[in-house]
Design a protein around this motif. Structure first.
Motif, PDB file in Angstrom:
ATOM      1  N   ALA A 100      18.987 188.320 -87.500  1.00 41.23           N
ATOM      2  CA  ALA A 100      18.172 189.428 -87.009  1.00 41.23           C
ATOM      3  C   ALA A 100      16.710 189.286 -87.424  1.00 41.23           C
ATOM      4  N   HIS A 101      16.457 188.716 -88.584  1.00 39.20           N
ATOM      5  CA  HIS A 101      15.081 188.576 -89.080  1.00 39.20           C
ATOM      6  C   HIS A 101      14.405 187.274 -88.639  1.00 39.20           C
ATOM      7  N   THR A 102      15.067 186.475 -87.842  1.00 39.39           N
ATOM      8  CA  THR A 102      14.481 185.210 -87.384  1.00 39.39           C
ATOM      9  C   THR A 102      13.156 185.448 -86.671  1.00 39.39           C
ATOM     10  N   CYS A 103      13.109 186.471 -85.840  1.00 36.84           N
ATOM     11  CA  CYS A 103      11.889 186.805 -85.101  1.00 36.84           C
ATOM     12  C   CYS A 103      12.023 188.232 -84.564  1.00 36.84           C
ATOM     13  N   ASP A 104      11.023 188.668 -83.823  1.00 37.62           N
ATOM     14  CA  ASP A 104      11.065 190.002 -83.218  1.00 37.62           C
ATOM     15  C   ASP A 104      11.810 189.910 -81.890  1.00 37.62           C
ATOM     16  N   TRP A 105      13.077 190.171 -81.939  1.00 38.56           N
ATOM     17  CA  TRP A 105      13.918 190.063 -80.751  1.00 38.56           C
ATOM     18  C   TRP A 105      13.615 191.144 -79.729  1.00 38.56           C
ATOM     19  N   ALA A 106      13.002 192.242 -80.162  1.00 37.37           N
ATOM     20  CA  ALA A 106      12.774 193.388 -79.274  1.00 37.37           C
ATOM     21  C   ALA A 106      11.499 193.280 -78.449  1.00 37.37           C
ATOM     22  N   ASP A 107      10.643 192.314 -78.739  1.00 34.13           N
ATOM     23  CA  ASP A 107       9.394 192.162 -77.988  1.00 34.13           C
ATOM     24  C   ASP A 107       9.724 191.600 -76.613  1.00 34.13           C
ATOM     25  N   HIS A 108       9.707 192.458 -75.619  1.00 33.59           N
ATOM     26  CA  HIS A 108      10.130 192.081 -74.258  1.00 33.59           C
ATOM     27  C   HIS A 108       9.237 191.017 -73.621  1.00 33.59           C
ATOM     28  N   ALA A 109       8.039 190.822 -74.134  1.00 36.01           N
ATOM     29  CA  ALA A 109       7.127 189.827 -73.567  1.00 36.01           C
ATOM     30  C   ALA A 109       7.244 188.476 -74.266  1.00 36.01           C
ATOM     31  N   ALA A 110       8.049 188.399 -75.302  1.00 36.40           N
ATOM     32  CA  ALA A 110       8.147 187.170 -76.103  1.00 36.40           C
ATOM     33  C   ALA A 110       9.285 186.276 -75.620  1.00 36.40           C
ATOM     34  N   PRO A 111       9.165 184.981 -75.887  1.00 42.02           N
ATOM     35  CA  PRO A 111      10.252 184.058 -75.534  1.00 42.02           C
ATOM     36  C   PRO A 111      11.585 184.429 -76.185  1.00 42.02           C
ATOM     37  N   ALA A 112      11.533 185.092 -77.340  1.00 39.29           N
ATOM     38  CA  ALA A 112      12.770 185.480 -78.022  1.00 39.29           C
ATOM     39  C   ALA A 112      13.602 186.433 -77.166  1.00 39.29           C
ATOM     40  N   HIS A 113      12.959 187.337 -76.486  1.00 41.37           N
ATOM     41  CA  HIS A 113      13.703 188.270 -75.627  1.00 41.37           C
ATOM     42  C   HIS A 113      14.347 187.522 -74.454  1.00 41.37           C
ATOM     43  N   PHE A 114      13.600 186.577 -73.890  1.00 42.65           N
ATOM     44  CA  PHE A 114      14.167 185.754 -72.812  1.00 42.65           C
ATOM     45  C   PHE A 114      15.356 184.955 -73.346  1.00 42.65           C
ATOM     46  N   TYR A 115      15.242 184.487 -74.587  1.00 40.50           N
ATOM     47  CA  TYR A 115      16.342 183.760 -75.219  1.00 40.50           C
ATOM     48  C   TYR A 115      17.592 184.645 -75.245  1.00 40.50           C
ATOM     49  N   LEU A 116      17.432 185.895 -75.692  1.00 42.91           N
ATOM     50  CA  LEU A 116      18.580 186.801 -75.759  1.00 42.91           C
ATOM     51  C   LEU A 116      19.204 187.025 -74.385  1.00 42.91           C
ATOM     52  N   PHE A 117      18.356 187.229 -73.395  1.00 51.50           N
ATOM     53  CA  PHE A 117      18.862 187.441 -72.042  1.00 51.50           C
ATOM     54  C   PHE A 117      19.629 186.212 -71.551  1.00 51.50           C
ATOM     55  N   SER A 118      19.093 185.033 -71.827  1.00 48.88           N
ATOM     56  CA  SER A 118      19.756 183.792 -71.412  1.00 48.88           C
ATOM     57  C   SER A 118      21.036 183.564 -72.193  1.00 48.88           C
ATOM     58  N   LEU A 119      21.045 183.984 -73.451  1.00 44.22           N
ATOM     59  CA  LEU A 119      22.257 183.866 -74.257  1.00 44.22           C
ATOM     60  C   LEU A 119      23.347 184.780 -73.696  1.00 44.22           C
ATOM     61  N   LYS A 120      22.955 185.962 -73.262  1.00 46.96           N
ATOM     62  CA  LYS A 120      23.917 186.875 -72.628  1.00 46.96           C
ATOM     63  C   LYS A 120      24.455 186.256 -71.341  1.00 46.96           C
ATOM     64  N   ALA A 121      23.576 185.622 -70.574  1.00 44.24           N
ATOM     65  CA  ALA A 121      24.017 184.939 -69.357  1.00 44.24           C
ATOM     66  C   ALA A 121      25.011 183.832 -69.707  1.00 44.24           C
ATOM     67  N   LEU A 122      24.730 183.093 -70.781  1.00 42.12           N
ATOM     68  CA  LEU A 122      25.644 182.034 -71.203  1.00 42.12           C
ATOM     69  C   LEU A 122      27.004 182.615 -71.576  1.00 42.12           C
ATOM     70  N   ALA A 123      27.022 183.753 -72.266  1.00 42.77           N
ATOM     71  CA  ALA A 123      28.302 184.386 -72.623  1.00 42.77           C
ATOM     72  C   ALA A 123      29.109 184.711 -71.369  1.00 42.77           C
ATOM     73  N   PHE A 124      28.434 185.236 -70.365  1.00 42.68           N
ATOM     74  CA  PHE A 124      29.109 185.585 -69.120  1.00 42.68           C
ATOM     75  C   PHE A 124      29.624 184.324 -68.410  1.00 42.68           C
ATOM     76  N   ILE A 125      28.807 183.288 -68.390  1.00 42.71           N
ATOM     77  CA  ILE A 125      29.209 182.020 -67.762  1.00 42.71           C
ATOM     78  C   ILE A 125      30.413 181.438 -68.493  1.00 42.71           C
ATOM     79  N   ARG A 126      30.375 181.435 -69.836  1.00 40.91           N
ATOM     80  CA  ARG A 126      31.494 180.886 -70.614  1.00 40.91           C
ATOM     81  C   ARG A 126      32.778 181.683 -70.326  1.00 40.91           C
ATOM     82  N   LEU A 127      32.637 182.993 -70.200  1.00 44.09           N
ATOM     83  CA  LEU A 127      33.805 183.811 -69.892  1.00 44.09           C
ATOM     84  C   LEU A 127      34.361 183.450 -68.520  1.00 44.09           C
TER      85      LEU A 127
END
Length: 149
Positions: A100-127
């Motif tokens: 959780a402290h790796t970076c600011d995951w909540a900043d919607h304009a940051a690459p970290a937020h895109f990472y989270l969204f893509s990770l969620k997509a990966l979870a759905f794809i894996r399922l």
């Protein structure tokens, strides 16, 4: 007229951040060519070659492949998106090592937020590919990284 000229040269904001107008044009052309899989795919990969750091290209790739039912390619594109976003955000691309402290995951304009969204997509794809175990592990990690979203 100057406003029109500016809109042709200024990058446009898309999901994942800004992209140069020529890349936006390629993504729009791919969207319009969706029914012609070969043409759409060619345009998407052309956009990737021209702008390998443009996160919206990865989003378009994994969405395109997912909706075409090509889950193997959708997964590849999602994993590529994770690497690109992590590089831009200066954190490890391996989701298992993130905290959780790796970076600011909540900043919607940051690459970290895109990472989270893509990770969620990966979870759905894996399922969808039959791997409920990895999908659940990814979803648990997402809840840990960004419990409020």
């Amino acid at each position: 007229m100057p406003e029109m000229m500016e809109s042709l040269t200024v990058p446009r904001a898309l999901f994942g951040g800004e992209a140069p107008v020529e890349i936006v044009s390629l993504l729009e052309q791919a969207m319009h060519a969706y029914a012609d899989g070969t043409q759409a795919e060619t345009l998407l990969w052309q956009a990737h070659r021209q702008a390998p750091d443009a996160l919206p290209v990865y989003f378009s790739l994994y969405k395109y492949y997912f909706y075409k039912g090509n889950l193997e390619q959708a997964e590849l594109a999602a994993r590529m998106a994770l690497v690109a976003a992590a590089m831009q955000g200066s954190f490890d691309a391996g989701w298992q090592s993130l905290e959780a402290h790796t970076c600011d995951w909540a900043d919607h304009a940051a690459p970290a937020h895109f990472y989270l969204f893509s990770l969620k997509a990966l979870a759905f794809i894996r399922l969808r590919r039959g791997d409920a175990t990895e999908s659940a592990a990814i979803l648990n990690k997402l809840a840990e990284l960004d419990p409020g979203d």
